[in-house]
Design a protein around this motif. Structure first.
Motif, PDB file in Angstrom:
ATOM      1  N   ALA A 233       0.844  -1.194   0.000  1.00  0.00           N
ATOM      2  CA  ALA A 233       0.000   0.000   0.000  1.00  0.00           C
ATOM      3  C   ALA A 233       0.879   1.244   0.000  1.00  0.00           C
ATOM      4  O   ALA A 233       2.082   1.179   0.272  1.00  0.00           O
ATOM      5  N   ILE A 234       0.278   2.385  -0.305  1.00  0.00           N
ATOM      6  CA  ILE A 234       1.031   3.641  -0.322  1.00  0.00           C
ATOM      7  C   ILE A 234       0.279   4.741   0.431  1.00  0.00           C
ATOM      8  O   ILE A 234      -0.946   4.807   0.427  1.00  0.00           O
ATOM      9  N   THR A 235       1.059   5.588   1.073  1.00  0.00           N
ATOM     10  CA  THR A 235       0.575   6.863   1.602  1.00  0.00           C
ATOM     11  C   THR A 235       1.505   7.935   1.053  1.00  0.00           C
ATOM     12  O   THR A 235       2.672   8.011   1.432  1.00  0.00           O
ATOM     13  N   GLY A 236       0.996   8.711   0.092  1.00  0.00           N
ATOM     14  CA  GLY A 236       1.799   9.763  -0.518  1.00  0.00           C
ATOM     15  C   GLY A 236       2.625   9.263  -1.679  1.00  0.00           C
ATOM     16  O   GLY A 236       3.842   9.417  -1.705  1.00  0.00           O
ATOM     17  N   GLY A 237       1.967   8.675  -2.677  1.00  0.00           N
ATOM     18  CA  GLY A 237       2.675   8.157  -3.844  1.00  0.00           C
ATOM     19  C   GLY A 237       3.443   9.246  -4.579  1.00  0.00           C
ATOM     20  O   GLY A 237       3.081  10.428  -4.553  1.00  0.00           O
ATOM     21  N   THR A 238       4.492   8.841  -5.273  1.00  0.00           N
ATOM     22  CA  THR A 238       5.401   9.800  -5.894  1.00  0.00           C
ATOM     23  C   THR A 238       4.739  10.632  -6.982  1.00  0.00           C
ATOM     24  O   THR A 238       5.012  11.819  -7.125  1.00  0.00           O
ATOM     25  N   LEU A 246      -5.970   2.577   4.111  1.00  0.00           N
ATOM     26  CA  LEU A 246      -5.126   1.595   4.788  1.00  0.00           C
ATOM     27  C   LEU A 246      -5.928   0.595   5.607  1.00  0.00           C
ATOM     28  O   LEU A 246      -5.563  -0.590   5.678  1.00  0.00           O
ATOM     29  N   GLU A 247      -6.999   1.033   6.219  1.00  0.00           N
ATOM     30  CA  GLU A 247      -7.817   0.117   7.021  1.00  0.00           C
ATOM     31  C   GLU A 247      -8.436  -0.971   6.159  1.00  0.00           C
ATOM     32  O   GLU A 247      -8.380  -2.161   6.493  1.00  0.00           O
ATOM     33  N   VAL A 248      -9.031  -0.587   5.045  1.00  0.00           N
ATOM     34  CA  VAL A 248      -9.713  -1.564   4.196  1.00  0.00           C
ATOM     35  C   VAL A 248      -8.704  -2.522   3.574  1.00  0.00           C
ATOM     36  O   VAL A 248      -8.941  -3.734   3.493  1.00  0.00           O
ATOM     37  N   VAL A 249      -7.563  -1.992   3.133  1.00  0.00           N
ATOM     38  CA  VAL A 249      -6.533  -2.863   2.562  1.00  0.00           C
ATOM     39  C   VAL A 249      -6.041  -3.852   3.623  1.00  0.00           C
ATOM     40  O   VAL A 249      -5.841  -5.045   3.338  1.00  0.00           O
ATOM     41  N   ALA A 250      -5.862  -3.376   4.849  1.00  0.00           N
ATOM     42  CA  ALA A 250      -5.433  -4.269   5.928  1.00  0.00           C
ATOM     43  C   ALA A 250      -6.491  -5.334   6.218  1.00  0.00           C
ATOM     44  O   ALA A 250      -6.148  -6.489   6.513  1.00  0.00           O
ATOM     45  N   ASP A 251      -7.759  -4.962   6.122  1.00  0.00           N
ATOM     46  CA  ASP A 251      -8.828  -5.955   6.314  1.00  0.00           C
ATOM     47  C   ASP A 251      -8.724  -7.075   5.274  1.00  0.00           C
ATOM     48  O   ASP A 251      -8.859  -8.271   5.597  1.00  0.00           O
TER      49      ASP A 251
END
Length: 465
Positions: A233-238, A246-251
């Motif tokens: 996953a990414i937070t702040g892609g280039t 992030l929560e749903v992806v982690a689920d």
């Protein structure tokens, strides 16, 4: 060179460094040299006899400096920053002087123990939970490769290193189409293969991975006999600052027992500001591996990347190798070379210690908050220019725009701006169109520097119309 000469030239170079930074704003941001121009001024063969430092420094000024793009320039708005706050530079001078090889606890006890504490200081600063550990890597690329290798080994029952991958099936890793190219390269190097990196479309205001498509891809792979192994996953892609949910992806990862890695190389630094966490950081605490680069937005001298680990065991099971000559006797200690791909390690933690003690977390928060505010202001100014379009609105301090015209015109404007020298921008692609990226993040930039960029863009554009 004897040590008296070293002391003299150390002082000379320190004075030169201070003058350089004080006058940076007067220099063109990007090097204005042509390809081959620097190399053509160097001797073809190495010197047989030594030369005095006066001559060497004179040639440094004459040959090298015209070919430097100034990453510490206050109007560097290209790529992401590679900052170097003064305390971190001083720390690096000490590290270079000590010249320790910090591969084991016993080869540099202070480096190991300061690293452990600095990783925990940053864990606290980013609001991550107690119990997460971590290691300092050189860059996010190395941390990502470490995570991808761990994904591979976990999916093969930790047999891939010994047996190879020939009989392991197609190991699949899932991500959005906004990930950094280092993800692709990690899959190449790890033997996963480009075709097994499944890039999925994005949607919504933060260009988050389509989680319906993500789960469908995992189910389809299981049905045809492939081996789902992990999600990145990414937070702040280039490209445009894309941030996944992030929560749903982690689920989804939990549902299918997949290892997770979060690339927050740039935006992770902003998570020292609690107000940004709710929208962009919720669920980060559930990821097996997280990387962020203090050398980008936080002011640490390059190179310095932190990889947090929920449980270090899987990565140690993947990377640890302990020949007799590297074994440590006596009390149990941490040897960080077992957590990373390189055996050799620099004392990178010292610059974090100097940086955090010099500015405090709150001082760093102020800078980041300013950059976010100023990015929104300059985006508004550019968006108000006739025919200009904000193609992706600010996510933290990154946005993109287009001038009137086709893709070729976007590149013409970028090239003209960079040749002008007052600011430095780069191009990108989004949604099938060329865009111009703008990020605010240089450590000592000011509001005037940032807003001036809109005036420069307008002036240069007038010459191209």
């Amino acid at each position: 060179m004897n040590w008296d000469e070293f002391s003299h030239w150390g002082q000379q170079i320190s004075n030169w460094a201070a003058d350089y930074h004080k006058t940076l704003a007067d220099r063109p941001v990007r090097a204005q040299t042509a390809p081959g121009e620097i190399a053509s001024q160097l001797e073809i063969a190495p010197p047989e006899s030594g030369e005095p430092m006066e001559a060497i420094m004179a040639d440094f000024e004459r040959i090298v400096m015209p070919g430097i793009t100034h990453w510490q320039h206050p109007r560097f708005f290209a790529y992401f920053p590679a900052n170097a706050a003064p305390p971190s530079m001083l720390a690096e001078m000490l590290v270079t002087t000590i010249a320790a090889q910090c591969m084991l606890w016993q080869t540099a006890p202070a480096a190991t123990e300061v690293e452990s504490v600095m990783v925990d200081w940053l864990r606290q600063a980013l609001g991550l939970p107690d119990g997460m550990t971590g290691v300092i890597q050189d860059s996010a690329s190395s941390a990502t490769l470490s995570a991808v290798l761990t994904i591979r080994e976990r999916a093969t029952g930790y047999t891939g290193n010994r047996q190879g991958l020939n009989t392991k099936g197609a190991l699949r890793i899932y991500c959005s189409d906004q990930v950094h190219s280092s993800i692709d390269r990690a899959c190449w190097v790890a033997g996963i293969g480009q075709d097994n990196l499944i890039k999925l479309p994005t949607q919504g205001p933060t260009y988050a991975i389509d989680v319906v498509a993500l789960e469908a891809a995992i189910r389809d792979d299981i049905e045809v006999g492939h081996v789902p192994a992990g999600i990145i996953a990414i937070t702040g892609g280039t490209g445009v600052g894309a941030c996944d949910d992030l929560e749903v992806v982690a689920d989804i990862a939990q549902k299918y027992d997949l290892y997770t890695h979060l690339d927050a190389a740039w935006a992770g630094s902003a998570m020292i500001c609690p107000e940004f966490r709710e929208a962009l950081w919720g669920g980060a605490d559930r990821y097996d591996s997280i990387v962020f680069n203090p050398h980008k937005w936080m002011g640490a001298q390059f190179d310095c990347a932190i990889q947090f680990l929920h449980d270090a065991g899987p990565q140690l099971n993947t990377l640890k190798i302990e020949p007799e000559y590297l074994k440590t006797t006596g009390a149990e200690v941490t040897n960080y070379s077992e957590w990373t791909i390189p055996l050799g390690r620099r004392f990178r933690a010292l610059k974090i210690w100097f940086l955090l003690r010099s500015y405090g977390v709150d001082g760093l928060r102020t800078r980041i908050r300013n950059h976010v505010v100023w990015a929104n202001e300059v985006a508004e100014k550019i968006g108000a220019m006739e025919g200009f379009e904000i193609t992706t609105g600010p996510i933290l301090s990154l946005f993109s725009f287009r001038c009137p015209g086709d893709d070729a015109m976007q590149q013409r404007l970028v090239d003209a701006l960079n040749d002008d020298g007052r600011i430095y921008l780069t191009q990108g692609m989004f949604d099938g169109r060329k865009i111009i990226r703008f990020q605010v993040g240089q450590f000592d930039t000011t509001r005037d520097d940032v807003l001036m960029a809109a005036d420069v863009i307008r002036e240069v554009w007038e010459t191209l119309k």
